[in-house]
Design a protein around this motif. Sequence first.
Motif, PDB file in Angstrom:
ATOM      1  N   ILE A  93      11.135   6.968  -1.435  1.00  0.00           N
ATOM      2  CA  ILE A  93      12.634   7.037  -1.635  1.00  0.00           C
ATOM      3  C   ILE A  93      12.673   8.149  -0.280  1.00  0.00           C
ATOM      4  O   ILE A  93      12.751   9.000  -0.883  1.00  0.00           O
ATOM      5  CB  ILE A  93      13.155   7.675  -2.450  1.00  0.00           C
ATOM      6  CG1 ILE A  93      13.328   6.431  -3.580  1.00  0.00           C
ATOM      7  CG2 ILE A  93      14.750   7.548  -2.073  1.00  0.00           C
ATOM      8  CD1 ILE A  93      11.989   6.207  -4.819  1.00  0.00           C
ATOM      9  N   ASP A  94      12.695   7.749   1.383  1.00  0.00           N
ATOM     10  CA  ASP A  94      12.694   7.943   1.948  1.00  0.00           C
ATOM     11  C   ASP A  94      14.304   8.573   3.525  1.00  0.00           C
ATOM     12  O   ASP A  94      14.818   7.389   3.018  1.00  0.00           O
ATOM     13  CB  ASP A  94      11.837   9.058   2.811  1.00  0.00           C
ATOM     14  CG  ASP A  94      11.346   7.447   3.433  1.00  0.00           C
ATOM     15  OD1 ASP A  94      11.264   6.289   3.301  1.00  0.00           O
ATOM     16  OD2 ASP A  94      10.007   7.267   3.460  1.00  0.00           O
ATOM     17  N   GLY A  95      13.829   9.271   4.146  1.00  0.00           N
ATOM     18  CA  GLY A  95      14.878   8.258   5.035  1.00  0.00           C
ATOM     19  C   GLY A  95      15.987   9.323   5.497  1.00  0.00           C
ATOM     20  O   GLY A  95      15.575  10.764   5.116  1.00  0.00           O
ATOM     21  N   LEU A  96      17.219   9.595   5.062  1.00  0.00           N
ATOM     22  CA  LEU A  96      18.403  10.063   5.281  1.00  0.00           C
ATOM     23  C   LEU A  96      19.016  11.024   3.676  1.00  0.00           C
ATOM     24  O   LEU A  96      19.789  10.835   3.321  1.00  0.00           O
ATOM     25  CB  LEU A  96      19.956   9.735   5.289  1.00  0.00           C
ATOM     26  CG  LEU A  96      19.580   9.566   7.387  1.00  0.00           C
ATOM     27  CD1 LEU A  96      20.969   8.574   7.576  1.00  0.00           C
ATOM     28  CD2 LEU A  96      19.581  10.687   7.792  1.00  0.00           C
ATOM     29  N   VAL A  97      17.508  11.172   3.341  1.00  0.00           N
ATOM     30  CA  VAL A  97      18.195  11.820   2.455  1.00  0.00           C
ATOM     31  C   VAL A  97      17.478  13.460   2.521  1.00  0.00           C
ATOM     32  O   VAL A  97      16.121  14.069   2.925  1.00  0.00           O
ATOM     33  CB  VAL A  97      16.875  11.083   1.108  1.00  0.00           C
ATOM     34  CG1 VAL A  97      18.090   9.531   0.370  1.00  0.00           C
ATOM     35  CG2 VAL A  97      15.538  11.102   0.952  1.00  0.00           C
ATOM     36  N   GLU A  98      17.682  14.410   1.367  1.00  0.00           N
ATOM     37  CA  GLU A  98      17.706  15.582   1.033  1.00  0.00           C
ATOM     38  C   GLU A  98      15.917  15.775   0.185  1.00  0.00           C
ATOM     39  O   GLU A  98      15.068  17.143   0.804  1.00  0.00           O
ATOM     40  CB  GLU A  98      19.104  16.743   0.542  1.00  0.00           C
ATOM     41  CG  GLU A  98      19.701  17.086   1.461  1.00  0.00           C
ATOM     42  CD  GLU A  98      20.825  17.538   0.809  1.00  0.00           C
ATOM     43  OE1 GLU A  98      20.807  18.784  -0.418  1.00  0.00           O
ATOM     44  OE2 GLU A  98      21.949  17.647   1.234  1.00  0.00           O
ATOM     45  N   ASN A  99      16.259  15.211  -0.662  1.00  0.00           N
ATOM     46  CA  ASN A  99      14.931  15.364  -1.303  1.00  0.00           C
ATOM     47  C   ASN A  99      13.643  13.689  -1.208  1.00  0.00           C
ATOM     48  O   ASN A  99      14.428  13.037  -3.029  1.00  0.00           O
ATOM     49  CB  ASN A  99      14.918  15.772  -3.541  1.00  0.00           C
ATOM     50  CG  ASN A  99      15.918  16.801  -2.940  1.00  0.00           C
ATOM     51  OD1 ASN A  99      15.736  17.860  -2.194  1.00  0.00           O
ATOM     52  ND2 ASN A  99      16.330  16.390  -3.944  1.00  0.00           N
ATOM     53  N   PRO A 100      12.824  13.935  -0.228  1.00  0.00           N
ATOM     54  CA  PRO A 100      12.125  12.215  -0.508  1.00  0.00           C
ATOM     55  C   PRO A 100      11.631  12.105  -2.004  1.00  0.00           C
ATOM     56  O   PRO A 100      11.327  13.114  -2.226  1.00  0.00           O
ATOM     57  CB  PRO A 100      11.412  12.559   1.184  1.00  0.00           C
ATOM     58  CG  PRO A 100      12.133  13.525   1.542  1.00  0.00           C
ATOM     59  CD  PRO A 100      12.683  14.273   0.413  1.00  0.00           C
ATOM     60  N   LEU A 101      11.478  11.209  -2.294  1.00  0.00           N
ATOM     61  CA  LEU A 101      10.740  10.856  -3.331  1.00  0.00           C
ATOM     62  C   LEU A 101       9.545  10.249  -3.276  1.00  0.00           C
ATOM     63  O   LEU A 101       9.489   9.022  -2.573  1.00  0.00           O
ATOM     64  CB  LEU A 101      11.536  10.730  -4.848  1.00  0.00           C
ATOM     65  CG  LEU A 101      13.454  11.667  -4.926  1.00  0.00           C
ATOM     66  CD1 LEU A 101      13.851  10.262  -6.221  1.00  0.00           C
ATOM     67  CD2 LEU A 101      12.952  12.800  -5.643  1.00  0.00           C
ATOM     68  N   MET A 102       8.256  10.433  -4.874  1.00  0.00           N
ATOM     69  CA  MET A 102       7.762   9.355  -5.065  1.00  0.00           C
ATOM     70  C   MET A 102       7.519   8.689  -6.461  1.00  0.00           C
ATOM     71  O   MET A 102       7.186   9.974  -6.748  1.00  0.00           O
ATOM     72  CB  MET A 102       6.114   9.946  -4.290  1.00  0.00           C
ATOM     73  CG  MET A 102       4.953   8.890  -4.266  1.00  0.00           C
ATOM     74  SD  MET A 102       5.679   7.646  -3.300  1.00  0.00           S
ATOM     75  CE  MET A 102       4.587   8.012  -1.808  1.00  0.00           C
ATOM     76  N   LEU A 103       8.005   8.295  -6.776  1.00  0.00           N
ATOM     77  CA  LEU A 103       8.408   7.568  -8.078  1.00  0.00           C
ATOM     78  C   LEU A 103       7.128   6.318  -8.527  1.00  0.00           C
ATOM     79  O   LEU A 103       6.936   5.303  -8.040  1.00  0.00           O
ATOM     80  CB  LEU A 103       9.594   6.711  -8.561  1.00  0.00           C
ATOM     81  CG  LEU A 103      10.906   8.629  -8.056  1.00  0.00           C
ATOM     82  CD1 LEU A 103      12.502   7.444  -8.746  1.00  0.00           C
ATOM     83  CD2 LEU A 103      10.651   9.445  -8.978  1.00  0.00           C
TER      84      LEU A 103
END
Length: 247
Positions: A93-103
């Motif tokens: 989960i990335d792009g315009l986010v403060e905390n990109p995630l890898m789940l």
Amino acid sequence: MQRRNFLVAAGAAFLTACNKVGETETFAKLVEGAQNWHRGLHRSLGGGRITMAPEYTRAELSPNFRGNGSRTVGTPEYDAAQAEGFVNWQLAIDGLVENPLMLNMEAIRALPQRTQITRHDCVEGWSAIGEWTGPQLSAILNTAKVKEGANFVVFHCADNLNGADYYESCDMDDAFHPQTIVAHELNGEALPIKNGAPLRLRLERQLGYKHPKFLTHIEVVASLDDIHGGLGGYWEDRAGYQWYAGI
Ligand SMILES: Nc1nc2c(c(=O)[nH]1)N[C@H]1C(S)=C(S)[C@@H](COP(=O)(O)O)O[C@H]1N2
Ligand SMILES: [Mo]
């Protein structure tokens, strides 16, 4: 469960409505996310109407939920992932986010889960009722913290269909809608390959092609212009399907 349309007039009314659909746990997060995303707060608390897709009973489940479009990914990498039960599948989960995630799948299953029985309508003229389980996309986006300026969420898939990567997108209203979930189960079992294992989106107020399967990457963007053909989805780019495919 019958169709529920409700008018949201105030925060208290919103909480009641949320309790009715079992959203108690995520309510605080939803508000938190909506505050991050000011347009959402305005729409949810400012008298906007949240329309729910109809939900059904177990007695109404289709005996067989067919697979349509890509029925597998068909790469050696995917076959290897399948052979190990998708334990190492990753959703970015990335792009315009403060905390990109890898789940990974464990992290997906550790989030609060929603189960819903809904009807899937394909433009090709068939429908099926299935029970889907997974975290709400809102919970994932609130963990990632959507930045100001975000307008769309793009869903990238592992499969390539007739020479192009399958992808889809939705606006922030649909992204934060209570019935928008990242499903990993169909009818109480791990998602079958033909239905998009191990992860597929359910975007219940829209037609079948807006429910991307084999999810690998969720990207928050301001504009769809630079994503693939620029029209927001595989079928939108290739066949002129409507981007907003409301049922
Ligand atoms: N990745 C991916 N997602 C996809 C498709 C596809 O070909 N690839 N087909 C779409 C279409 S047109 C439909 S109707 C549904 C079919 O979902 P099902 O295979 O679970 O029936 O998935 C949608 N999502
Ligand atoms: Mo479809």
